[in-house]
Design an enzyme around this catalytic site. Structure first.
Site, PDB file in Angstrom:
ATOM      1  N   ASP A 212       0.819  -1.213   0.000  1.00  0.00           N
ATOM      2  CA  ASP A 212       0.000   0.000   0.000  1.00  0.00           C
ATOM      3  C   ASP A 212       0.851   1.260   0.000  1.00  0.00           C
ATOM      4  OD1 ASP A 212      -2.825   0.048  -0.228  1.00  0.00           O
ATOM      5  OD2 ASP A 212      -2.968  -1.194   1.554  1.00  0.00           O
TER       6      ASP A 212
ATOM      7  N   GLU B 145      -4.557   4.773  -0.485  1.00  0.00           N
ATOM      8  CA  GLU B 145      -3.536   3.739  -0.256  1.00  0.00           C
ATOM      9  C   GLU B 145      -2.678   4.013   0.974  1.00  0.00           C
ATOM     10  OE1 GLU B 145      -4.328   1.435  -2.063  1.00  0.00           O
ATOM     11  OE2 GLU B 145      -4.427   1.894  -4.200  1.00  0.00           O
TER      12      GLU B 145
ATOM     13  N   HIS C 240      -5.191   3.109   4.004  1.00  0.00           N
ATOM     14  CA  HIS C 240      -4.888   1.679   4.135  1.00  0.00           C
ATOM     15  C   HIS C 240      -3.606   1.432   4.950  1.00  0.00           C
ATOM     16  CE1 HIS C 240      -7.325   1.069   0.157  1.00  0.00           C
ATOM     17  NE2 HIS C 240      -8.054   1.505   1.144  1.00  0.00           N
TER      18      HIS C 240
ATOM     19  N   TYR D 133      -3.045  -0.333   8.938  1.00  0.00           N
ATOM     20  CA  TYR D 133      -2.190  -1.429   9.413  1.00  0.00           C
ATOM     21  C   TYR D 133      -1.367  -0.949  10.596  1.00  0.00           C
ATOM     22  CZ  TYR D 133      -3.323  -3.175   4.735  1.00  0.00           C
ATOM     23  OH  TYR D 133      -3.986  -3.562   3.605  1.00  0.00           O
TER      24      TYR D 133
ATOM     25  N   GLU E 142      -3.020  -4.779  -6.981  1.00  0.00           N
ATOM     26  CA  GLU E 142      -4.340  -4.527  -6.381  1.00  0.00           C
ATOM     27  C   GLU E 142      -5.196  -5.784  -6.287  1.00  0.00           C
ATOM     28  OE1 GLU E 142      -5.483  -1.649  -5.291  1.00  0.00           O
ATOM     29  OE2 GLU E 142      -4.284  -0.080  -6.237  1.00  0.00           O
TER      30      GLU E 142
ATOM     31  N   GLU F 297      -9.685  -2.027  -2.765  1.00  0.00           N
ATOM     32  CA  GLU F 297      -8.742  -2.593  -3.744  1.00  0.00           C
ATOM     33  C   GLU F 297      -9.478  -3.228  -4.912  1.00  0.00           C
ATOM     34  OE1 GLU F 297      -6.372  -1.200  -3.040  1.00  0.00           O
ATOM     35  OE2 GLU F 297      -5.501  -1.586  -1.072  1.00  0.00           O
TER      36      GLU F 297
ATOM     37  N   HIS G 123     -10.242  -0.527  -7.295  1.00  0.00           N
ATOM     38  CA  HIS G 123      -8.998   0.000  -7.889  1.00  0.00           C
ATOM     39  C   HIS G 123      -8.532  -0.905  -9.034  1.00  0.00           C
ATOM     40  CE1 HIS G 123      -7.843   2.071  -3.797  1.00  0.00           C
ATOM     41  NE2 HIS G 123      -8.986   2.508  -4.304  1.00  0.00           N
TER      42      HIS G 123
HETATM   43 MN   MN3 Z   1      -4.705   0.069  -0.819  1.00  0.00          MN
HETATM   44 MN   MN3 Z   2      -5.480   0.121  -4.141  1.00  0.00          MN
END
Ligand code: MN3
Ligand code: MN3
Length: 348
Positions: A66, A99, A103, A107, A182, A216, A219
Site C-alpha cells: 500500500d 492507499e 490503508h 495497518y 491490487e 482494492e 482500484h
Molecule cells: Mn490500498
Molecule cells: Mn489500491
C-alpha cells in the site's frame, strides 16, 4: 494560440465508466480511526507467538504494497494520463490517497494496538530486510519508475523526439503491474485476517481488512478498464507483446509469492491453502486485464470465503459476526477542553 491549460469539466463525461467509479470511490470512503481495535485485544493476547508473528508479517507485507501504491503507483499512472483527462486523474489521485493515508495507516493502527513499540520496530526491520518482499516490490515498482521517467520525457522533450509507442507500452506495463498488485498480490496477506474473521476472531481488524479489500477491488477494476482501452489502440503484434509481458510478469511474481508465503505461513501450517487462494486471485487479476485465467480452478477454503463475504453477513451471537465494526467514539472539541486551572502558586 494553442490551448495549454484546460479545466476539469465534469459536465462532459470522459468515457462511460470513470464517473461511476468516482461515485463508488467516494461513497465508500472511510477513515482508519473509525474502527476501534480494542475489542480484539482479548483474542490477540492469548494467541501463540508463531500465530501473532505470521499475522503481523502479513500486515507488514500489506503495508509495503500500500505504501508504494500510494507513493508512486497511482500518482504515476495518473500523471501519465493525457493532459485532458482531468476526471480520470481525479479518480486515480483519490485512489492513491486511500492507499497510504487510509490503508497503510490502518495497518499501523493495528500494530499500535496489538504490539509494543519494540515489536513494531522489529517488524519493520523484518520487512526492510526481507529479500522476497523487496524483490516483489522491485518487480512492480520498476515499471512505475520507468513510466515516471517516460512521462517526464513526454512532458518536457522538445522537437518531437518523444516516442509515443514506447510510452504507451510503458503505460500499459505499469497498469498491468498495478492490477497485479491490487487484485492479486494483496491477497496472500488478506488471507490470514480473513481466516480469523471467518471464525469470528479479531473481528475489528477483519472489518478493516474488508474495507480495504472493498477499495482494492474497485482500484483493480478501474485500472484494468483503462488498460484494456489502451490495449485496443495497439497493433496485433504489440498486443501479442503486451500479453507475453503480462504472463512473464505473472510467473515472475508467482515464484516470489510462493517463497514469501512459505516463509510466513509454513510455521502456522497454512501455506497449501494460501497458495490456492493466491492462484484463485491471480486468475481474477488476469480477468480484470481481459485475459483468460491460467491456473486450474480449485476450491478456496470456505472459512476464508466466509470472511470475504461481507454482503451476506447474518447475526451470530456466538461469533460476534454480523455486528459490523464498532466505531471509535469521539466527541467534538469544546472550548473548555482548552481550559486549564490557573496555577495557584504565589496566590494567597
Ligand atoms: Mn490500498
Ligand atoms: Mn489500491
Amino acid at each position: 494560440m494553442t490551448l495549454e491549460y484546460t479545466g476539469a469539466n465534469w459536465n462532459i463525461p470522459e468515457d462511460d465508466f470513470t464517473q461511476s467509479f468516482y461515485e463508488q470511490n467516494l461513497s465508500q470512503f472511510w477513515r482508519p480511526e473509525d474502527i476501534s481495535l480494542q475489542p480484539d485485544l482479548n483474542v490477540w493476547h492469548v494467541l501463540p507467538e508463531e500465530v501473532k508473528l505470521a499475522y503481523a508479517q502479513n500486515l507488514q507485507v500489506l503495508t509495503f504494497l500500500d505504501t508504494y501504491q500510494g507513493d508512486i503507483g497511482m500518482p504515476v499512472v495518473s500523471r501519465a494520463m493525457a493532459k485532458e483527462f482531468h476526471q480520470r486523474k481525479a479518480v486515480l489521485n483519490f485512489m492513491g490517497a486511500m492507499e497510504n493515508a487510509v490503508h497503510a495507516k490502518s495497518y499501523s493502527n493495528i500494530f499500535m494496538t496489538y504490539m509494543s513499540n519494540s515489536e513494531i520496530d522489529e517488524l519493520f526491520v523484518w520487512g526492510e530486510e526481507n529479500e522476497n518482499l523487496q524483490k516483489i516490490l522491485e518487480a512492480i515498482v520498476k515499471h512505475y519508475r520507468n513510466l515516471d521517467k517516460m512521462t517526464y520525457e513526454r512532458n518536457y522533450t522538445m522537437n518531437g523526439a518523444f516516442d509515443s509507442k514506447a510510452f504507451d507500452k510503458a503505460l500499459y506495463k505499469a497498469m498491468v503491474a498495478s492490477v497485479f498488485l491490487e487484485s492479486w498480490l494483496f491477497y496472500s496477506g488478506f488471507y490470514y485476517p480473513l481466516w480469523f474473521y471467518g471464525q469470528g476472531k479479531l473481528m475489528q481488524a477483519g472489518e478493516i481488512i474488508n474495507l480495504i479489500l472493498r477499495d482494492e477491488s474497485i482500484h483493480g477494476l478501474y485500472v484494468g478498464r483503462l488498460s484494456t482501452l489502451l490495449l485496443e489502440t495497439m497493433t496485433s503484434d504489440e498486443k501479442e507483446e503486451m500479453k507475453q509481458f503480462t504472463h512473464d510478469l505473472l510467473y515472475e511474481l508467482y515464484e516470489l509469492e510462493i517463497a514469501l508465503i512459505e516463509e510466513i505461513y509454513d510455521p502456522v501450517d497454512l501455506s497449501h491453502d494460501v497458495k490456492i487462494f493466491v492462484r484463485y486471485n491471480a486468475n481474477k487479476a488476469l480477468m480484470n486485464l481481459a485475459y483468460e485465467p491460467v491456473f486450474e480452478y480449485e476450491e478456496v477454503n470456505p472459512v476464508v470465503l466466509n470472511g470475504l463475504n461481507t454482503e451476506t453477513k447474518t447475526m451470530d451471537n456466538f461469533s460476534m459476526k454480523g455486528n459490523g465494526y464498532q466505531k471509535m467514539i469521539s466527541e467534538a472539541l469544546r472550548d473548555d477542553d482548552f481550559y486549564f486551572e490557573k496555577p495557584s502558586i504565589g496566590k494567597k
